[in-house]
Design a protein around this motif. Structure first.
Motif, short mmCIF file in Angstrom:
data_model
loop_
_atom_site.label_atom_id
_atom_site.label_comp_id
_atom_site.label_asym_id
_atom_site.label_seq_id
_atom_site.Cartn_x
_atom_site.Cartn_y
_atom_site.Cartn_z
N SER A 9 0.69 -10.63 -0.93
CA SER A 9 0.40 -9.45 -1.76
C SER A 9 -0.49 -8.45 -1.03
O SER A 9 -0.42 -7.24 -1.27
N SER A 10 -1.33 -8.97 -0.13
CA SER A 10 -2.27 -8.08 0.57
C SER A 10 -1.62 -7.28 1.68
O SER A 10 -2.19 -6.26 2.12
N LEU A 11 -0.47 -7.72 2.15
CA LEU A 11 0.17 -7.04 3.29
C LEU A 11 0.46 -5.57 2.99
O LEU A 11 0.32 -4.71 3.86
N SER A 12 0.86 -5.29 1.75
CA SER A 12 1.23 -3.91 1.40
C SER A 12 0.01 -3.00 1.25
O SER A 12 0.14 -1.78 1.20
N THR A 13 -1.19 -3.60 1.21
CA THR A 13 -2.41 -2.79 1.02
C THR A 13 -3.15 -2.55 2.33
O THR A 13 -4.21 -1.90 2.32
N ALA A 14 -2.63 -3.11 3.42
CA ALA A 14 -3.36 -3.03 4.70
C ALA A 14 -3.61 -1.59 5.14
O ALA A 14 -4.62 -1.29 5.77
N SER A 15 -2.70 -0.67 4.79
CA SER A 15 -2.83 0.71 5.26
C SER A 15 -3.78 1.56 4.41
O SER A 15 -4.02 2.72 4.72
N LEU A 16 -4.34 0.94 3.36
CA LEU A 16 -5.20 1.70 2.47
C LEU A 16 -6.61 1.87 3.01
O LEU A 16 -7.40 2.65 2.46
N GLY A 17 -6.95 1.13 4.05
CA GLY A 17 -8.29 1.27 4.62
C GLY A 17 -8.72 0.01 5.33
O GLY A 17 -8.07 -1.04 5.25
N SER A 18 -9.85 0.14 6.06
CA SER A 18 -10.32 -0.99 6.87
C SER A 18 -10.71 -2.18 6.00
O SER A 18 -10.55 -3.33 6.41
N THR A 19 -11.25 -1.89 4.81
CA THR A 19 -11.64 -3.00 3.92
C THR A 19 -10.42 -3.81 3.51
O THR A 19 -10.43 -5.05 3.50
#
Length: 493
Positions: free
Chosen positions: A436-446
């Motif tokens: 699930s986290s893979l799609s959020t990687a581009s949202l920021g360094s955190t």
């Protein structure tokens, strides 16, 4: 021409690739491969096997105690008496003794027998040159002796035979015990090596994904779509995964060497470089119905087949027999002897001692004897008594330890089942969270850091689950070892 060469090269590559699964399968080993090496040439196992064979040979040789001794002798004596009045006048006597005798016994009954089957003394005398006919004298006899108290008496006559039986039985049980002990070590090493391969493959897969993600994100970074901190985080993770892969490569090598050492073999049939993959071990080798019956049933020492329990009981029995023997050695010797025989003295000219003056006799003798002091015998008895007392205490202590061990095995098994369920649930959550986290990687360094953390947690969850599976397998094996049950061996493939 170039197209033709390209096609040939492409065909060659396809053939080579098609062979890779075959080559891999040729280097894949299963547990039975190492098990066969262990039982055929493992030094520890082969030693106890040789000891058991020696004990059986010794026990079988006890039959020699029943085999009688047959003695045949022939002796000749010449006696010359010089006449003082004439140097030519002498008395010459030639004596010949022929004897055939048989001795033996039946130790368990405290009985020994001795019989003279034939004894003939032939005397040929020449008095001052005058020939005199031969004469015979001889006898036969039979005696039967019972040692009523000491030595091989009825109370202790079978001790040597019982001790030999115990020695053989203990040696045979030690073979089975060593087999199970060695099997657990072999299973542990095999599962450790198998798990090391799986963990390595999981880490390598994650490293490949990390490298691919980093490659794509570098393009996004150049386009200004993601910050540099994302790239640095991914690079750190990539190097960390590289270190993990290297560590697991080392773990594989260490595990393979340990596995080969556990299998043993005077000539190594498999080298660590041969082991490129291992087959998994099926949990179906264990009968779950039998395990559940053991778990529910009360521990009964009357029916328990635990090998250590059997060996301890036999050793205690052997100690009691040793004390009985040494105690018997301090008793006086009381012997009852029954005898029957015959004697004959023939007249000159007779051809056999059985012809003339034949007489028979019968006898019953009861004799009592006892050495004065018996210092060494009494000391041996005291030592045997102390040894027996210590062995009795150790036996009862071992019995209590066995009860506690059984309770612990059941507890460990329950914990192993629960632990496996927990580790499976953790893996399921870790897998879903990472994906699930893979799609959020581009949202920021955190968010990128979360992906890295979740990836690390996923790898840890995979390894922990593999470890829990191994623990449950070994816990089931412990049930079989405790009950001295080797029926699962027929399921090993």
């Amino acid at each position: 021409m170039s197209n033709i060469m390209d096609e040939i090269w492409r065909l060659f590559v396809l053939i080579a690739l098609s062979l890779i699964p075959h080559l891999a399968s040729a280097k894949t080993y299963n547990f039975n491969d190492f098990y066969q090496i262990m039982i055929s040439s493992n030094a520890t196992y082969r030693t106890v096997v040789a000891t058991a064979r020696g004990a059986k040979i010794t026990n079988d040789a006890m039959i020699s105690r029943y085999i009688p001794t047959l003695s045949l002798s022939r002796g000749s004596t010449t006696t010359t008496i010089q006449d003082q009045a004439s140097i030519f006048a002498t008395d010459v006597t030639n004596s010949t003794l022929n004897t055939l005798s048989l001795t033996g016994g039946y130790p368990q009954a405290g009985m020994t027998y001795s019989t003279t089957l034939y004894s003939d003394a032939i005397v040929d005398t020449s008095l001052k040159g005058t020939e005199v006919s031969k004469s015979h004298s001889g006898n036969y006899s039979f005696s039967l002796t019972f040692n009523l108290l000491k030595g091989l008496g009825p109370l202790v006559g079978d001790i040597d035979f019982k001790q030999a039986d115990i020695t053989e039985t203990v040696a045979t049980l030690n073979v089975k015990k060593t087999l199970l002990t060695s099997l657990k070590s072999l299973f542990t090493s095999y599962l450790g090596t198998f798990t090391a391969f799986i963990n390595y493959k999981s880490s390598e897969d994650q490293l490949s994904k990390s490298i691919a993600t980093l490659k794509n994100d570098l393009l996004k970074f150049k386009l200004g779509k993601i910050p540099k901190l994302n790239i640095l985080t991914q690079r750190t993770q990539r190097e960390s995964l590289k270190a993990t892969v290297l560590s697991q490569k080392k773990s594989i090598m260490t595990s393979k060497i340990l596995l080969l050492d556990q299998a043993g073999g005077k000539e190594r049939k498999i080298t660590h470089s041969d082991i490129t993959a291992l087959d998994s071990i099926s949990l179906n080798i264990f009968d779950m119905n039998k395990i559940n019956e053991w778990r529910k049933a009360e521990l009964s020492f009357n029916t328990l087949k635990n090998l250590d329990w059997k060996i301890n009981r036999l050793n205690l029995r052997s100690s009691k027999l040793s004390y009985k023997q040494t105690k018997n050695n301090t008793l006086p010797s009381l012997d009852l002897t029954l005898g029957k025989g015959g004697n004959s003295l023939s007249q000159p000219g007779s051809t056999s001692f059985m012809q003339d003056d034949y007489s028979t006799n019968k006898s019953i003798t009861l004799s009592l004897s006892m050495p004065i002091g018996m210092i060494s015998e009494r000391a041996a008895k005291k030592k045997a008594q102390l040894d027996l007392s210590a062995n009795v205490l150790n036996f009862h202590q071992f019995k209590q330890e066995l009860i506690r061990e059984w309770e612990k095995l059941k507890f460990d098994y329950e914990i192993a089942i629960q632990d496996l369920n927990v580790k499976q649930a953790i893996l399921d959550v870790a897998t879903e969270r990472y994906q699930s986290s893979l799609s959020t990687a581009s949202l920021g360094s955190t968010y990128q850091q979360n992906v890295v953390d979740y990836q690390t947690q996923l790898l840890s969850a995979i390894q922990n689950l593999n470890s829990s599976k191994n623990n449950l397998f070994l816990s089931k094996l412990d049930f079989y070892i405790f009950h001295g049950d080797t029926t699962f061996l027929k399921n090993i493939r």
